[in-house]
Design a protein around this motif. Structure first.
Motif, PDB file in Angstrom:
ATOM      1  N   ILE A 174      -4.383   7.549  -8.614  1.00  0.00           N
ATOM      2  CA  ILE A 174      -5.370   6.535  -8.248  1.00  0.00           C
ATOM      3  C   ILE A 174      -4.885   5.675  -7.088  1.00  0.00           C
ATOM      4  O   ILE A 174      -5.641   5.459  -6.134  1.00  0.00           O
ATOM      5  CB  ILE A 174      -5.774   5.702  -9.482  1.00  0.00           C
ATOM      6  CG1 ILE A 174      -6.546   6.611 -10.444  1.00  0.00           C
ATOM      7  CG2 ILE A 174      -6.605   4.492  -9.089  1.00  0.00           C
ATOM      8  CD1 ILE A 174      -6.860   6.004 -11.774  1.00  0.00           C
ATOM      9  N   ARG A 181     -11.964   7.545   1.597  1.00  0.00           N
ATOM     10  CA  ARG A 181     -11.872   7.761   0.140  1.00  0.00           C
ATOM     11  C   ARG A 181     -13.063   8.580  -0.339  1.00  0.00           C
ATOM     12  O   ARG A 181     -14.122   8.037  -0.631  1.00  0.00           O
ATOM     13  CB  ARG A 181     -11.847   6.425  -0.585  1.00  0.00           C
ATOM     14  CG  ARG A 181     -10.631   5.634  -0.329  1.00  0.00           C
ATOM     15  CD  ARG A 181     -10.671   4.314  -1.088  1.00  0.00           C
ATOM     16  NE  ARG A 181      -9.778   3.395  -0.425  1.00  0.00           N
ATOM     17  CZ  ARG A 181     -10.048   2.139  -0.159  1.00  0.00           C
ATOM     18  NH1 ARG A 181     -11.184   1.608  -0.527  1.00  0.00           N
ATOM     19  NH2 ARG A 181      -9.183   1.389   0.463  1.00  0.00           N
ATOM     20  N   GLU A 231       0.844  -1.191   0.000  1.00  0.00           N
ATOM     21  CA  GLU A 231       0.000   0.000   0.000  1.00  0.00           C
ATOM     22  C   GLU A 231       0.880   1.242   0.000  1.00  0.00           C
ATOM     23  O   GLU A 231       1.958   1.255   0.605  1.00  0.00           O
ATOM     24  CB  GLU A 231      -0.905   0.027   1.236  1.00  0.00           C
ATOM     25  CG  GLU A 231      -1.867  -1.135   1.327  1.00  0.00           C
ATOM     26  CD  GLU A 231      -2.978  -1.066   0.295  1.00  0.00           C
ATOM     27  OE1 GLU A 231      -3.368   0.060  -0.072  1.00  0.00           O
ATOM     28  OE2 GLU A 231      -3.440  -2.118  -0.143  1.00  0.00           O
ATOM     29  N   ASN A 265      -6.866   5.523  -3.567  1.00  0.00           N
ATOM     30  CA  ASN A 265      -7.316   4.213  -3.105  1.00  0.00           C
ATOM     31  C   ASN A 265      -6.749   3.840  -1.750  1.00  0.00           C
ATOM     32  O   ASN A 265      -7.352   3.049  -1.021  1.00  0.00           O
ATOM     33  CB  ASN A 265      -6.961   3.120  -4.124  1.00  0.00           C
ATOM     34  CG  ASN A 265      -7.876   3.144  -5.313  1.00  0.00           C
ATOM     35  OD1 ASN A 265      -8.985   3.657  -5.264  1.00  0.00           O
ATOM     36  ND2 ASN A 265      -7.394   2.603  -6.416  1.00  0.00           N
ATOM     37  N   SER A 266      -5.583   4.379  -1.384  1.00  0.00           N
ATOM     38  CA  SER A 266      -4.979   4.033  -0.101  1.00  0.00           C
ATOM     39  C   SER A 266      -5.390   4.977   1.026  1.00  0.00           C
ATOM     40  O   SER A 266      -4.952   4.805   2.156  1.00  0.00           O
ATOM     41  CB  SER A 266      -3.458   4.000  -0.225  1.00  0.00           C
ATOM     42  OG  SER A 266      -2.960   5.286  -0.427  1.00  0.00           O
TER      43      SER A 266
END
Length: 189
Positions: A78, A87, A9, A82-83
């Motif tokens: 992205i 979000r 991640e 996403n991490s």
């Protein structure tokens, strides 16, 4: 560096981020000290107003293209969003705005420091100007080490996107996951 590259991640690269921005801050602080202490030694220009006169020539457009390239971060956008823990579009916009502001500030500050430090002797590669014709001092060595740390800490972020793309290719070759999802979407339409 491999320890950073194989992180799953992007938030696991937090320590690299601290090293990255710490070394950039060190770079700028030492550069400012060197400007205050030894600026006259490096800058041969008497008239500093020439720095603010813009001439439309090839060098201006080359500089603009380099400046625009500095703001290219789409490959990590992205994975970064996403991490995030939360979000949302707002958090994504906030992260992008903060990143753009920080990059703009860093480049602007370094550009102004460099032009007042070296004047018309400024090389296209700032690291060449720092060497001052092969004469190294504590500041040039410290700045070079800080820049080396910047490079080491920046590379994992570039490799992160490349690694994700490579794993996607392997997944597609092995399980055809993306093709299957796209085929299902096409059938529904």
């Amino acid at each position: 560096m491999a320890v950073f590259i194989f992180k799953k991640e992007i938030h696991e690269l937090k320590i690299a981020t601290f090293f990255l921005f710490g070394s950039i801050l060190l770079f700028m602080i030492v550069f400012m000290i060197e400007l205050v202490v030894n600026a006259g030694e490096y800058n041969p220009d008497d008239d500093l107003s020439v720095y603010w006169k813009i001439s439309l020539n090839r060098k201006l457009f080359a500089a603009l293209s380099v400046f625009i390239t500095a703001f290219q971060f789409q490959s990590t956008l992205i994975p970064t969003v996403n991490s995030m823990k939360i979000r949302t579009t707002e958090n994504g916009i906030k992260a992008v705005s903060l990143a753009l502001a920080m990059v703009f500030a860093i480049y602007t500050i370094l550009a102004i420091l460099a032009i007042y430090m070296y004047g018309t002797n400024l090389e296209a590669d700032l690291m060449k100007s720092l060497s001052n014709g092969g004469k190294y001092n504590w500041a040039s060595i410290t700045i070079s080490v800080a820049f080396f740390i910047v490079l080491i800490c920046h590379i994992p972020f570039v490799f992160f996107a490349a690694k994700e793309s490579f794993l996607t290719i392997i997944d597609e070759l092995d399980r055809r996951a993306i093709s299957n999802i796209l085929n299902d979407l096409i059938r529904r339409v």
